[in-house]
Motif scaffolding. Structure first.
Motif, short mmCIF file in Angstrom:
data_model
loop_
_atom_site.label_atom_id
_atom_site.label_comp_id
_atom_site.label_asym_id
_atom_site.label_seq_id
_atom_site.Cartn_x
_atom_site.Cartn_y
_atom_site.Cartn_z
N UNK A 93 15.08 27.07 -16.39
CA UNK A 93 15.85 28.05 -17.05
C UNK A 93 15.16 29.20 -16.69
N UNK A 94 16.01 30.15 -16.13
CA UNK A 94 15.77 31.72 -15.86
C UNK A 94 16.78 32.39 -16.92
N UNK A 95 16.12 33.00 -17.70
CA UNK A 95 16.73 33.80 -18.86
C UNK A 95 16.76 35.36 -18.73
N UNK A 101 13.54 34.74 -27.10
CA UNK A 101 12.35 34.26 -26.78
C UNK A 101 12.07 32.89 -26.25
N UNK A 102 11.05 32.53 -25.61
CA UNK A 102 11.01 31.14 -25.00
C UNK A 102 11.40 30.07 -25.94
N UNK A 103 10.41 30.28 -26.97
CA UNK A 103 10.60 29.57 -28.04
C UNK A 103 11.94 29.19 -28.51
N UNK A 104 12.87 30.25 -28.56
CA UNK A 104 14.32 30.18 -29.06
C UNK A 104 15.02 29.34 -27.98
N UNK A 114 10.49 27.15 -18.12
CA UNK A 114 11.41 28.26 -18.62
C UNK A 114 10.81 29.65 -17.97
N UNK A 115 11.70 30.54 -17.37
CA UNK A 115 11.04 31.92 -17.06
C UNK A 115 12.05 32.81 -17.73
N UNK A 116 11.27 33.71 -18.40
CA UNK A 116 12.08 35.08 -18.93
C UNK A 116 11.89 36.02 -17.99
N UNK A 117 12.94 36.80 -17.56
CA UNK A 117 13.01 37.87 -16.54
C UNK A 117 13.73 39.03 -17.17
#
Length: 288
Positions: A93-95, A101-104, A114-117
Motif C-alpha cells: 500500500x502506497x498512501x 498513520x500506518x497504524x490506521x 505499507x509506505x506512507x509518502x
C-alpha cells in the motif's frame, strides 16, 4: 506484470499517474472510486492506459474493493476512505493521505508492506520532493525497498526516506506546502517588477526564469552561499535583505511551515483517539 490499483482520481492521482512511463511499464493500472463515470472521465481525459475496477456496494452504502495481491495507491481524500471496504490482502500500500498513520491504514487494509509518502504538486512535472516512510516487517524488506518502493516514488520525483513516521508530517514544512509558499514569493516579485515599471508579462517572464536559475544553482550551492554571492558589501541586494529581515520574513515563513505541519500531526493524534468502524477509515474535522 503487477497490478496497481489507484483509489481516487483527483489532483494527486493525476500528478502521479499521468505521463509516468515507469507505471506504464511495470503495472497494469486499475482505477477505483465512488463514481464510475468520474473514474472513466479521468481515464479518458488523461489518455491513461487503465481500466476501472468495478466495485460492489454493501448494505451500508460502502463500496467493496478487491485488493488481493495488488499494489494500492491511496490518493483519495482521507474522509472519503470511509466509503470503502477493502477485501483480501494487498501486496503493498502506497498512501499519500496526510494525517492518516500506518497504524490506521493497517486497521482497514491487510497488506504485506505499507509506505506512507508525502509528494508535492511538482509530481505533475515528475519533479516532486517526496518524503516516505516504509514499514520494514520482513527479511526481504530491504530488497523490496530498493527494487520497488524507491523506484516507484522516484517515478514522479526524488525520494527521501525518513526513519520515523512522524517525520512524514514534518516534511510538509519544507516540501509539501513549500511550493505554495514559494508561489507567494513569486507573486510578490512579479508585483515588485510591475511597481518598478515593467509590464506584467515582462515581470512574469523574468521571475519564472529566476526560479529556474535558482533551482539550478541550489543544486550545487547552499542558500547562504547564494545569498552572499549576490550581495555586494553596502550594495542593492543586501539592503533589500535587510528590509526583509526587519519585516520578519524569515520567522513568518518558519511559522507558516510549522503551522501547516502541526495541523497534520494533530490529525494523526486525533485519529488515534477514534476507534475505526469495521474496515472503514474515520476522518472527522478537528475542533480547534
Amino acid at each position: 506484470m503487477k497490478t496497481l490499483l489507484a483509489v481516487g482520481y483527483g489532483n494527486i492521482a493525476q500528478a502521479i499517474l499521468v505521463k509516468n512511463p515507469f507505471i506504464t511499464k511495470h503495472y497494469e493500472l486499475l482505477i477505483a472510486g465512488r463514481e464510475t463515470q468520474k473514474a472513466q472521465d479521468f481515464i479518458s481525459l488523461h489518455s491513461l492506459k487503465a481500466r476501472i475496477l468495478e466495485t460492489q456496494c454493501d448494505k451500508q452504502g460502502r463500496y467493496e474493493i478487491d485488493c488481493e495481491g495488488k499494489d494500492l495507491l491511496l490518493c483519495t481524500k482521507p474522509k472519503g476512505m470511509e466509503s470503502f471496504v477493502f477485501k483480501g490482502k494487498a501486496r503493498c500500500v502506497y498512501s499519500v493521505l496526510a494525517g492518516v498513520s500506518v497504524e490506521k491504514i493497517q486497521s482497514y487494509i491487510e497488506s504485506t508492506y505499507i509506505v506512507r509518502a508525502m509528494p508535492n504538486i511538482a509530481a505533475h512535472s515528475k519533479l516532486s520532493a517526496t518524503a516516505f516512510y516504509y514499514t520494514q516487517n520482513a527479511s526481504t524488506s530491504q530488497c523490496i525497498l530498493h527494487k520497488e518502493v524507491i523506484p516507484f516514488i522516484e517515478s514522479f520525483g526524488s525520494a527521501v526516506q525518513v526513519d520515523s513516521e512522524s517525520l512524514i508530517e514534518s516534511s510538509i514544512a519544507p516540501s509539501g506546502s513549500g511550493i505554495a509558499f514559494l508561489a507567494l514569493v513569486a507573486e510578490s516579485l512579479i508585483d515588485a517588477g510591475v511597481l518598478e515599471g515593467l509590464t506584467y508579462a515582462q515581470s512574469v517572464a523574468l521571475v519564472k526564469q529566476c526560479f529556474v536559475g535558482f533551482s539550478a544553482e541550489l543544486a550545487h550551492r547552499n542558500p547562504s552561499e547564494l545569498k552572499y554571492a549576490i550581495s555586494s558589501p553596502g550594495g542593492t541586494t543586501i539592503r533589500g535583505i535587510n528590509a526583509l529581515e526587519q519585516s520578519g520574513v524569515r520567522g513568518a515563513f518558519i511559522n507558516a511551515a510549522h503551522i501547516a505541519a502541526q495541523y497534520a500531526k494533530d490529525c494523526i493524534a486525533h485519529n488515534k483517539t477514534k476507534e475505526p468502524k469495521s474496515h472503514t477509515l474515520q476522518s472527522q474535522k478537528l475542533k480547534h
